[in-house]
Design a protein around this motif. Structure first.
Motif, mmCIF file in Angstrom:
data_model
loop_
_atom_site.group_PDB
_atom_site.id
_atom_site.type_symbol
_atom_site.label_atom_id
_atom_site.label_comp_id
_atom_site.label_asym_id
_atom_site.label_seq_id
_atom_site.Cartn_x
_atom_site.Cartn_y
_atom_site.Cartn_z
ATOM 1 N N SER A 169 -0.684 2.546 0.220
ATOM 2 C CA SER A 169 0.464 1.843 -0.348
ATOM 3 C C SER A 169 1.221 2.729 -1.322
ATOM 4 C CB SER A 169 -0.026 0.575 -1.053
ATOM 5 O OG SER A 169 1.024 -0.050 -1.758
ATOM 6 N N SER A 177 1.350 -6.626 -0.228
ATOM 7 C CA SER A 177 1.596 -7.941 0.380
ATOM 8 C C SER A 177 2.482 -7.847 1.620
ATOM 9 C CB SER A 177 2.242 -8.878 -0.645
ATOM 10 O OG SER A 177 3.513 -8.377 -1.048
ATOM 11 N N ASN A 178 3.146 -6.703 1.784
ATOM 12 C CA ASN A 178 4.036 -6.512 2.935
ATOM 13 C C ASN A 178 3.488 -5.440 3.880
ATOM 14 O OD1 ASN A 178 6.451 -6.879 4.473
ATOM 15 N ND2 ASN A 178 7.308 -5.023 3.540
ATOM 16 N N MET A 179 2.215 -5.111 3.733
ATOM 17 C CA MET A 179 1.629 -4.026 4.523
ATOM 18 C C MET A 179 0.524 -4.556 5.427
ATOM 19 S SD MET A 179 0.061 -0.395 3.174
ATOM 20 C CE MET A 179 -1.459 -1.094 2.520
ATOM 21 N N THR A 180 0.593 -4.212 6.703
ATOM 22 C CA THR A 180 -0.422 -4.592 7.679
ATOM 23 C C THR A 180 -1.097 -3.338 8.205
ATOM 24 O OG1 THR A 180 0.832 -6.541 8.349
ATOM 25 C CG2 THR A 180 -0.871 -5.773 9.869
ATOM 26 N N VAL A 198 -0.245 2.140 9.358
ATOM 27 C CA VAL A 198 0.173 0.855 8.781
ATOM 28 C C VAL A 198 1.628 0.595 9.118
ATOM 29 C CG1 VAL A 198 -1.476 1.056 6.868
ATOM 30 C CG2 VAL A 198 0.860 1.916 6.579
ATOM 31 N N HIS A 199 2.047 -0.655 8.915
ATOM 32 C CA HIS A 199 3.455 -0.996 9.138
ATOM 33 C C HIS A 199 3.829 -2.161 8.237
ATOM 34 C CE1 HIS A 199 2.449 -4.636 11.464
ATOM 35 N NE2 HIS A 199 1.467 -3.911 12.000
ATOM 36 N N SER A 200 5.119 -2.315 8.030
ATOM 37 C CA SER A 200 5.613 -3.483 7.289
ATOM 38 C C SER A 200 5.479 -4.701 8.181
ATOM 39 C CB SER A 200 7.072 -3.278 6.879
ATOM 40 O OG SER A 200 7.881 -3.096 8.037
ATOM 41 N N LYS A 201 5.523 -5.873 7.605
ATOM 42 C CA LYS A 201 5.288 -7.087 8.380
ATOM 43 C C LYS A 201 6.355 -7.299 9.454
ATOM 44 C CE LYS A 201 2.196 -9.299 5.321
ATOM 45 N NZ LYS A 201 1.465 -10.498 5.012
ATOM 46 N N ASP A 202 7.555 -6.804 9.198
ATOM 47 C CA ASP A 202 8.610 -6.937 10.225
ATOM 48 C C ASP A 202 8.612 -5.748 11.191
ATOM 49 O OD1 ASP A 202 9.599 -4.915 8.663
ATOM 50 O OD2 ASP A 202 11.399 -5.981 8.014
ATOM 51 N N LYS A 203 7.689 -4.795 10.977
ATOM 52 C CA LYS A 203 7.486 -3.620 11.838
ATOM 53 C C LYS A 203 8.694 -2.675 11.878
ATOM 54 C CE LYS A 203 4.012 -5.689 14.830
ATOM 55 N NZ LYS A 203 3.575 -5.966 16.224
ATOM 56 N N LYS A 206 6.924 2.096 9.966
ATOM 57 C CA LYS A 206 5.626 2.413 10.574
ATOM 58 C C LYS A 206 5.205 3.804 10.101
ATOM 59 C CE LYS A 206 7.642 1.538 14.549
ATOM 60 N NZ LYS A 206 8.804 0.680 14.192
#
Length: 232
Positions: A169, A177-180, A198-203, A206
């Protein structure tokens, strides 16, 4: 002479009869007295049992006061016990709250360092594969800190996992909280190192992030690759 004898016999009979009547009357009187005496005792004892003995006002008052004092002491003891129990429960709650707060708050060593200086970042197009859009390396990156001690071997769970994500992060700028996490595992090309995708929740963002372990200081990013598609 015969008349005198008869007269004497009658006189003796009357005297004897009179004496007998006196004795009988006396016995009757005695019996009546006994009956009266027995009857009196029966009624007297019956009254004693029927009518309870009354306590004197002073004795009743003393008993009442003694009972009130005893009840008051009992209530005070109960109240003291309740107060002691409340104090103990309060101390336990305070201790539990302190422990919880201490457990929820990260240690000073494990806190994320200041935001890196992006002006020092070296950005180049492409990277290790055709899926890499650009590669970022920044000499201002620092270890993110750790709560672990002793010899370290990467463990992909628990505290070590959390500290890896903290480093990723920190390097990408993605909020946790916005990282998958798409993938996170060992970097077999380097000892005590890991690679995470990793990617953001809206992808829309990346990244593939390279991190390495610094003894006593925690995980430190070494390289970030911006990806076109999600791949290990």
């Amino acid at each position: 002479m015969s008349n005198d004898f008869n007269s004497n016999s009658r006189s003796g009979y009357r005297a004897k009869r009179k004496k007998t009547n006196i004795v009988l009357n006396g016995l009757i009187i005695v019996v009546l007295l006994l009956i009266i005496f027995v009857a009196y005792n029966i009624f007297a004892s019956g009254n004693d049992k029927a009518v309870p003995k009354k306590e004197s006002p002073k004795t009743a008052q003393k008993d009442t006061e003694h009972k009130e004092v005893k009840d008051k002491k009992k209530d005070e003891n109960v109240k003291k016990d309740e107060d002691v129990k409340k104090d103990e429960d309060s101390k336990k709650d305070d201790s539990s709250s302190d422990d919880t707060a201490a457990g929820n708050q990260p240690g000073e060593e494990a806190s994320t360092p200041e935001k890196p200086d992006d002006s020092q970042a070296v950005v180049s197009n492409g990277g290790t594969s055709s899926n890499v859009l650009k590669t970022i390396e920044n000499p201002s990156w620092k270890p993110v800190g750790t709560s672990q001690s002793g010899n370290h071997t990467p463990v992909y769970s628990g505290t070590d996992w959390d500290e890896m994500l903290n480093a990723i992060s920190y390097a990408t700028g993605l909020d946790p909280s916005n990282m998958t996490v798409f993938w996170l595992g060992s970097d077999k090309s380097t000892t005590n190192a890991s690679i995470g995708t990793v990617h953001s929740k809206d992808k829309t963002q990346k990244y593939k992030v390279y991190i390495k372990w610094v003894d006593g200081q925690g995980w430190m990013p070494t390289k970030v690759e911006e990806l076109a598609e999600l791949q290990k």
